[in-house]
Motif scaffolding. Sequence first.
Motif, PDB file in Angstrom:
ATOM      1  N   ALA A 222       0.852  -1.192   0.000  1.00  0.00           N
ATOM      2  CA  ALA A 222       0.000   0.000   0.000  1.00  0.00           C
ATOM      3  C   ALA A 222       0.882   1.234   0.000  1.00  0.00           C
ATOM      4  CB  ALA A 222      -0.906  -0.011   1.215  1.00  0.00           C
ATOM      5  N   VAL A 223       0.898   1.938  -1.107  1.00  0.00           N
ATOM      6  CA  VAL A 223       1.720   3.143  -1.232  1.00  0.00           C
ATOM      7  C   VAL A 223       1.271   4.192  -0.227  1.00  0.00           C
ATOM      8  CG1 VAL A 223       2.413   4.994  -2.795  1.00  0.00           C
ATOM      9  CG2 VAL A 223       2.222   2.658  -3.646  1.00  0.00           C
ATOM     10  N   ALA A 224      -0.003   4.229   0.061  1.00  0.00           N
ATOM     11  CA  ALA A 224      -0.517   5.206   1.015  1.00  0.00           C
ATOM     12  C   ALA A 224       0.082   4.993   2.404  1.00  0.00           C
ATOM     13  CB  ALA A 224      -2.030   5.124   1.075  1.00  0.00           C
ATOM     14  N   ASP A 225       0.538   3.773   2.700  1.00  0.00           N
ATOM     15  CA  ASP A 225       1.123   3.486   3.999  1.00  0.00           C
ATOM     16  C   ASP A 225       2.594   3.891   4.082  1.00  0.00           C
ATOM     17  OD1 ASP A 225      -1.299   2.470   4.768  1.00  0.00           O
ATOM     18  OD2 ASP A 225      -0.713   0.374   4.494  1.00  0.00           O
ATOM     19  N   ALA A 226       3.219   4.158   2.948  1.00  0.00           N
ATOM     20  CA  ALA A 226       4.629   4.542   2.937  1.00  0.00           C
ATOM     21  C   ALA A 226       4.761   5.966   3.493  1.00  0.00           C
ATOM     22  CB  ALA A 226       5.190   4.469   1.525  1.00  0.00           C
TER      23      ALA A 226
ATOM     24  N   ASP B 182      12.610   8.732  19.501  1.00  0.00           N
ATOM     25  CA  ASP B 182      11.344   8.533  20.204  1.00  0.00           C
ATOM     26  C   ASP B 182      10.171   9.145  19.445  1.00  0.00           C
ATOM     27  OD1 ASP B 182      12.602   7.187  22.268  1.00  0.00           O
ATOM     28  OD2 ASP B 182      12.812   8.981  23.512  1.00  0.00           O
ATOM     29  N   ILE B 183      10.474   9.832  18.351  1.00  0.00           N
ATOM     30  CA  ILE B 183       9.438  10.521  17.576  1.00  0.00           C
ATOM     31  C   ILE B 183       9.235   9.863  16.213  1.00  0.00           C
ATOM     32  CG2 ILE B 183       8.830  12.731  16.498  1.00  0.00           C
ATOM     33  CD1 ILE B 183      10.603  14.053  18.709  1.00  0.00           C
ATOM     34  N   LEU B 184      10.343   9.515  15.561  1.00  0.00           N
ATOM     35  CA  LEU B 184      10.302   8.964  14.205  1.00  0.00           C
ATOM     36  C   LEU B 184      10.722   7.501  14.202  1.00  0.00           C
ATOM     37  CD1 LEU B 184      12.089  11.929  12.377  1.00  0.00           C
ATOM     38  CD2 LEU B 184       9.634  11.434  12.358  1.00  0.00           C
ATOM     39  N   THR B 185      10.088   6.726  13.350  1.00  0.00           N
ATOM     40  CA  THR B 185      10.513   5.337  13.161  1.00  0.00           C
ATOM     41  C   THR B 185      11.693   5.322  12.195  1.00  0.00           C
ATOM     42  OG1 THR B 185       9.107   4.937  11.237  1.00  0.00           O
ATOM     43  CG2 THR B 185       8.125   4.539  13.439  1.00  0.00           C
ATOM     44  N   GLU B 186      12.372   4.201  12.137  1.00  0.00           N
ATOM     45  CA  GLU B 186      13.480   4.078  11.186  1.00  0.00           C
ATOM     46  C   GLU B 186      12.973   4.224   9.753  1.00  0.00           C
ATOM     47  OE1 GLU B 186      17.312   1.253  10.200  1.00  0.00           O
ATOM     48  OE2 GLU B 186      16.274   1.033  12.120  1.00  0.00           O
ATOM     49  N   ALA B 187      11.783   3.705   9.464  1.00  0.00           N
ATOM     50  CA  ALA B 187      11.200   3.842   8.120  1.00  0.00           C
ATOM     51  C   ALA B 187      10.923   5.310   7.789  1.00  0.00           C
ATOM     52  CB  ALA B 187       9.915   3.027   8.013  1.00  0.00           C
TER      53      ALA B 187
END
Length: 142
Positions: free
Chosen positions: A20-24, A105-110
């Motif tokens: 799902a591109v929307a999930d990127a 703590d704010i952003l994921t690695e992705a």
Amino acid sequence: MKPAGSLSALGAAVLCAMPAVADAPDGRAMYQMYCAACHGADLEGAPDWRLPGPDGRLPAPPHDETGHTWHHGDRFLTDYVMRGGQAVLDDLGVAWDSGMPAFGDILTEAEITAILDYIKSRWPAEIREIQSRMSEAESGTP
């Protein structure tokens, strides 16, 4: 004859199997939200970024090709964003006072990867190639 707009079973299966591109994460939007206040909306860096401010720290550098972001591989850049500049520099034994906060703590690695991908997309091809080689060297990939 099938009605216009209908999908074959194979076509439907292919669409369902696609990520799902929307999930990127949207790297540009995330850059604007988390990075632009310090590093500039157009990746231009803070004014006079090469001159220490009143606190002795250098202002935020540009992330375009005029800065030094591209001098580092992806692993280093991700770590710098996740843990903050000072933690990384301290681990490396570099005597430098970094003002870069930690975003782990704010952003994921992705999300960090998406931001870095956005930044890299703005570099000229030659700079992207140099940075890509630095990333390969970090990971030991030939």
